[in-house]
Design an enzyme around this catalytic site. Structure first.
Site, short mmCIF file in Angstrom:
data_model
loop_
_atom_site.label_atom_id
_atom_site.label_comp_id
_atom_site.label_asym_id
_atom_site.label_seq_id
_atom_site.Cartn_x
_atom_site.Cartn_y
_atom_site.Cartn_z
N GLU A 1 5.36 1.64 7.91
CA GLU A 1 4.16 2.12 7.64
C GLU A 1 3.36 0.64 8.35
O GLU A 1 3.71 -0.27 8.13
CB GLU A 1 3.50 2.09 6.10
CG GLU A 1 3.97 3.30 5.39
CD GLU A 1 3.45 3.83 4.13
OE1 GLU A 1 2.13 3.14 3.74
OE2 GLU A 1 4.10 4.32 3.41
N GLU B 1 7.89 1.41 -1.38
CA GLU B 1 7.12 0.42 -2.04
C GLU B 1 7.55 0.27 -3.50
O GLU B 1 6.37 -0.03 -4.42
CB GLU B 1 5.56 0.46 -1.78
CG GLU B 1 5.42 0.42 -0.23
CD GLU B 1 3.68 0.34 -0.02
OE1 GLU B 1 2.90 0.47 -0.74
OE2 GLU B 1 3.51 0.14 1.17
C1 BGP Z 1 0.93 2.06 1.12
C2 BGP Z 1 1.55 3.67 0.77
C3 BGP Z 1 1.07 4.81 1.35
C4 BGP Z 1 -0.37 4.86 1.84
C5 BGP Z 1 -0.67 3.57 2.35
C6 BGP Z 1 -2.09 3.28 2.72
O1 BGP Z 1 0.91 1.35 0.10
O2 BGP Z 1 2.94 3.71 0.75
O3 BGP Z 1 1.46 5.85 0.47
O4 BGP Z 1 -1.18 5.34 0.68
O5 BGP Z 1 -0.39 2.44 1.52
O6 BGP Z 1 -2.70 3.17 1.63
P1 BGP Z 1 -4.15 3.87 1.10
O7 BGP Z 1 -3.76 5.29 0.96
O8 BGP Z 1 -4.50 3.36 -0.39
O9 BGP Z 1 -5.16 3.62 1.96
#
Ligand code: BGP
Length: 470
Positions: free
Chosen positions: A369, A165
């Protein structure tokens, strides 16, 4: 498009799950690990820090056995740069190499394909102190780090992801906690950092192909379809602007080795043009990814912005659009429901996104993801019921199969997250995993692992290669 008959998921499809080092490992200063920007950041009050996380560092054997029990074909995780190079560069920390050797051996011994993210938000603090990605020396440090990973793990790791990201680090550096708050002109500086990361990524891709001719490597941005808030031509242009700035800037560079025109004109208009040194564009043009990995949580909707800034909302996170005067502004999509954290839920947008990316780049895609954060509850009898997560994933997998039927080449699905871990900025109560980790924000309890309802559902889904969706 409606299909009368669905295409099946390809044989050897990478059903799996994802994690990242700082969110799952813990052992933040053990065995020679140096501090990262995450370790040194401030956390929102009332939420856990990342010091122990899910203590995967000490539970990895048990964790990988559980993933194998679910039938995982692939597991996407990240390597902590600061375990390998505690200061970002300089001397290698053998204990860090040992840990990942053991982890990778464990993964491979269960017949699971390791998919390694080289850098997932956790820049070594020692590099940050020297300017982080603003300093071109970080490009060299990343290249050396990449070489160390390829040389040590390339005999077993065939799939590499460069930077997780990057687009969110640039667009929401404040939400993600990786931006230096003392920067004078943050946006210009961020696009300079962005340029350096793009060069570092290109160098890593070239090096991978040189050292590991059979390995594959790709970028891992967060890519989502951008909808206009209405059919007003101005809103459509705003969506086009935001797609270019949020999505195509990153992928056009990774794949075509050039700056996206709309994004470049936006840099010129806003005064964000990065300094490009002789040779940079040649390096960028010379590198080619083998596939595109991307993270998808929700689509985003934008409208035209008037230009004086008064119409822009400034409270976003990585999945809630903020906006920029005269370019676009975040809007709600009245057709979509939101999750408990205000993120819209859009499975059809997932199919739209897969089609858009594939049409544009024609490279194989893997989803690294996708998932639902929720306040899961452990009930008596070691039970965690998470039907909402099953529903979320089922709807997204259905749309992925429709995209495959549309002709999109998808070779894997690794939802977030394989195991419960600490959210980027909302603590450990916001859970994503198939496996519950017994701890609270501040009470570590016994950290025991408990299979959730979604664990059994996903296991069956994998066993039938996606046929048993319902
Ligand atoms: C993405 C990231 C992850 C993870 C996910 C969920 O942006 O790559 O590392 O954290 O989001 O987000 P959050 O943890 O803020 O709910």
């Amino acid at each position: 498009m409606k299909h009368n008959k669905l295409k099946p998921f390809p044989a050897n499809f990478f059903w799996g799950g994802s994690t990242s080092a700082y969110q799952i490992e813990g052992a933040w200063n053990e065995d020679g690990k140096g501090p990262s920007v995450i370790d040194m950041a401030k956390y929102p009050e009332g939420t856990a820090d990342f010091k122990v996380a899910s203590d995967h560092y000490h539970h990895y054997k048990e964790d990988i056995a559980l993933l194998a029990e679910m039938g995982f074909k692939a597991y996407r995780f990240s390597i902590a740069w600061t375990r390998i190079y505690p200061n970002g560069s300089g001397e290698v920390n053998q204990k860090g190499i040992d840990f990942y050797n053991n982890l990778i051996n464990e993964i491979v011994s269960h017949g699971i394909e390791p998919i390694v993210t080289m850098y997932h938000f956790d820049l070594p603090f020692a590099l940050q102190q020297k300017g982080g990605w603003s300093n071109r020396e970080t490009i060299d440090a990343f290249e050396i780090y990449a070489q160390t990973l390829f040389e040590n793990f390339g005999d077993r790791v065939n799939y590499w992801l460069t930077i997780n990201e990057q687009n969110m680090m640039i667009l929401h550096g404040d939400a993600i906690g990786t931006v230096d708050p003392n920067l004078e002109n943050p946006k210009k500086e961020l696009y300079q950092q962005n340029h350096h990361m793009l060069v570092a990524q290109a160098k890593a891709m070239n090096l991978c192909h040189q050292l590991l001719p059979n390995a594959k490597i790709g970028p891992a941005p967060n890519i989502v379809s951008i909808y206009p808030a209405s059919s007003k031509p101005e809103d459509i242009m705003a969506a086009h602007n935001y797609s270019a700035i949020r999505n195509w800037l990153y992928l056009d560079m990774a794949v075509f080795g050039r700056y996206n025109t709309t994004a470049w004109n936006y840099f010129e208009e806003k005064g964000y043009v990065p300094t490009i040194l002789d040779g940079d564009m040649e390096v960028l043009a010379s590198a080619n990814p083998d596939f595109i990995a991307f993270n998808y949580y929700t689509s985003q909707t934008v409208a035209a912005s008037e230009g004086d800034g008064s119409d822009i909302c400034h409270t976003g996170d990585q999945h809630i659009t903020v906006g920029e005067p005269g370019v676009y502004k975040g809007a709600n999509n009245p057709n979509l429901k939101k999750n408990e954290f205000g993120w819209e839920i859009d499975p059809v947008g997932f199919r739209n996104t897969l089609r858009e990316i594939y049409d544009r780049y024609n490279l194989p895609l893997i989803i690294t993801e996708n998932g639902l954060g929720a306040f899961d509850k452990l009930e008596e009898g070691e039970i965690v019921n998470d039907p909402y997560r099953i529903e979320f994933l089922r709807k997204h997998i259905e749309q992925m199969q429709l995209a495959i039927t549309d002709g999109v080449e998808v070779f894997g699905f690794c939802p977030w997250s394989a195991i419960d871990l600490i959210s980027t900025h909302q603590g450990c109560s916001k859970r994503y995993g198939f496996i519950f980790v017994n701890r609270d924000e501040f009470d570590l309890k016994d950290l025991r692992r408990i299979r959730k309802q979604s664990f059994y559902w996903y296991k069956e889904l994998i066993a039938t290669n996606g046929e048993k969706l319902n």
